[in-house]
Design a protein around this motif. Structure first.
Motif, PDB file in Angstrom:
ATOM      1  N   LEU A  20       0.841  -1.199   0.000  1.00 22.46           N
ATOM      2  CA  LEU A  20       0.000   0.000   0.000  1.00 22.46           C
ATOM      3  C   LEU A  20       0.872   1.243   0.000  1.00 22.46           C
ATOM      4  O   LEU A  20       1.962   1.234   0.563  1.00 22.46           O
ATOM      5  N   PRO A  21       0.390   2.319  -0.598  1.00 21.02           N
ATOM      6  CA  PRO A  21       1.082   3.594  -0.415  1.00 21.02           C
ATOM      7  C   PRO A  21       0.985   4.000   1.059  1.00 21.02           C
ATOM      8  O   PRO A  21       0.233   3.395   1.826  1.00 21.02           O
ATOM      9  N   PRO A  22       1.715   5.031   1.481  1.00 19.80           N
ATOM     10  CA  PRO A  22       1.578   5.492   2.864  1.00 19.80           C
ATOM     11  C   PRO A  22       0.118   5.807   3.188  1.00 19.80           C
ATOM     12  O   PRO A  22      -0.624   6.278   2.329  1.00 19.80           O
ATOM     13  N   VAL A  23      -0.283   5.537   4.416  1.00 17.81           N
ATOM     14  CA  VAL A  23      -1.681   5.666   4.817  1.00 17.81           C
ATOM     15  C   VAL A  23      -1.884   6.971   5.583  1.00 17.81           C
ATOM     16  O   VAL A  23      -1.098   7.330   6.450  1.00 17.81           O
ATOM     17  N   VAL A  59      -3.016   7.198   0.859  1.00 15.09           N
ATOM     18  CA  VAL A  59      -4.374   6.661   0.821  1.00 15.09           C
ATOM     19  C   VAL A  59      -4.940   6.603   2.238  1.00 15.09           C
ATOM     20  O   VAL A  59      -4.204   6.403   3.206  1.00 15.09           O
ATOM     21  N   GLY A  60      -6.248   6.800   2.336  1.00 12.36           N
ATOM     22  CA  GLY A  60      -6.942   6.695   3.611  1.00 12.36           C
ATOM     23  C   GLY A  60      -8.249   5.937   3.414  1.00 12.36           C
ATOM     24  O   GLY A  60      -8.774   5.853   2.299  1.00 12.36           O
ATOM     25  N   PHE A  61      -8.766   5.391   4.497  1.00 13.45           N
ATOM     26  CA  PHE A  61      -9.992   4.593   4.442  1.00 13.45           C
ATOM     27  C   PHE A  61     -10.896   5.040   5.572  1.00 13.45           C
ATOM     28  O   PHE A  61     -10.426   5.283   6.690  1.00 13.45           O
ATOM     29  N   THR A  62     -12.189   5.101   5.294  1.00  5.89           N
ATOM     30  CA  THR A  62     -13.128   5.450   6.347  1.00  5.89           C
ATOM     31  C   THR A  62     -14.462   4.761   6.099  1.00  5.89           C
ATOM     32  O   THR A  62     -14.908   4.617   4.964  1.00  5.89           O
ATOM     33  N   ARG A  85      -4.609  -1.895  -2.414  1.00  4.29           N
ATOM     34  CA  ARG A  85      -3.314  -2.541  -2.562  1.00  4.29           C
ATOM     35  C   ARG A  85      -3.123  -3.092  -3.969  1.00  4.29           C
ATOM     36  O   ARG A  85      -2.049  -2.999  -4.553  1.00  4.29           O
ATOM     37  N   LEU A  86      -4.203  -3.628  -4.539  1.00  8.93           N
ATOM     38  CA  LEU A  86      -4.113  -4.234  -5.856  1.00  8.93           C
ATOM     39  C   LEU A  86      -4.142  -3.221  -6.992  1.00  8.93           C
ATOM     40  O   LEU A  86      -3.442  -3.376  -7.993  1.00  8.93           O
ATOM     41  N   ARG A  87      -4.975  -2.201  -6.887  1.00  9.17           N
ATOM     42  CA  ARG A  87      -5.221  -1.317  -8.021  1.00  9.17           C
ATOM     43  C   ARG A  87      -4.628   0.088  -7.922  1.00  9.17           C
ATOM     44  O   ARG A  87      -4.482   0.752  -8.928  1.00  9.17           O
ATOM     45  N   LEU A  88      -4.311   0.549  -6.728  1.00 14.23           N
ATOM     46  CA  LEU A  88      -3.875   1.935  -6.584  1.00 14.23           C
ATOM     47  C   LEU A  88      -2.430   2.188  -7.029  1.00 14.23           C
ATOM     48  O   LEU A  88      -2.183   3.175  -7.723  1.00 14.23           O
ATOM     49  N   PRO A  89      -1.448   1.353  -6.685  1.00 12.46           N
ATOM     50  CA  PRO A  89      -0.062   1.708  -7.030  1.00 12.46           C
ATOM     51  C   PRO A  89       0.194   2.021  -8.506  1.00 12.46           C
ATOM     52  O   PRO A  89       0.844   3.019  -8.796  1.00 12.46           O
ATOM     53  N   PRO A  90      -0.316   1.255  -9.473  1.00 12.54           N
ATOM     54  CA  PRO A  90      -0.013   1.618 -10.863  1.00 12.54           C
ATOM     55  C   PRO A  90      -0.782   2.846 -11.352  1.00 12.54           C
ATOM     56  O   PRO A  90      -0.353   3.523 -12.272  1.00 12.54           O
ATOM     57  N   ALA A  91      -1.918   3.158 -10.736  1.00  7.93           N
ATOM     58  CA  ALA A  91      -2.767   4.238 -11.239  1.00  7.93           C
ATOM     59  C   ALA A  91      -2.660   5.535 -10.441  1.00  7.93           C
ATOM     60  O   ALA A  91      -3.085   6.579 -10.913  1.00  7.93           O
ATOM     61  N   ALA A  92      -2.108   5.477  -9.241  1.00  7.09           N
ATOM     62  CA  ALA A  92      -2.034   6.670  -8.394  1.00  7.09           C
ATOM     63  C   ALA A  92      -0.966   7.622  -8.920  1.00  7.09           C
ATOM     64  O   ALA A  92       0.049   7.208  -9.463  1.00  7.09           O
TER      65      ALA A  92
END
Length: 128
Positions: A20-23, A59-62, A85-92
């Motif tokens: 995951l990117p930093p949270v 990234v953050g989650f709520t 974790r699966l989709r954010l790193p290549p698209a962020a």
């Protein structure tokens, strides 16, 4: 003797976990993202904010109590974390904050593959 604030980062984030990117951990960062771009999807709401720096994407989650009891909210956040974790790193994009907000009923019951596609489409729409 070191000063009280020695070694602290300028902003609060947790270290990267399992791909995951930093949270995000700071309430101010969540509030800033809430005022920025939004993209509603069937499984969740994506809030995205360009910080204007070259730092890593965060990234953050709520999930509010509308989702259900603590067990249900934790399950929803686990699902959102795995999707990110699966989709954010290549698209962020660097310098952006992303917050995934769970939706009552939908985040838990939606097919996992559909949640992954929701995030991909939401990121494309936010970055247009």
């Amino acid at each position: 003797m070191q000063p009280k604030d020695a070694g602290k980062a300028a902003f609060r984030v947790s270290p990267p976990r399992r791909g995951l990117p930093p949270v995000l951990t700071s309430r101010a960062d969540f509030l800033a993202a809430a005022k920025a771009r939004r993209q509603g999807m069937p499984g969740f709401l994506l809030q995205a904010r360009n910080r204007g720096d070259d730092g890593p994407a965060r990234v953050g989650f709520t999930c509010s109590k509308k989702i259900g009891n603590a067990v249900t909210r934790n399950r929803a956040k686990r699902r959102l974390r795995e999707v990110a974790r699966l989709r954010l790193p290549p698209a962020a994009r660097p310098g952006w904050d992303y917050v995934l907000v769970g939706r009552p009923g939908a985040t838990i019951s939606r097919d996992f593959a559909a949640l992954c596609e929701d995030l991909t489409r939401a990121l494309q729409k936010v970055h247009q």
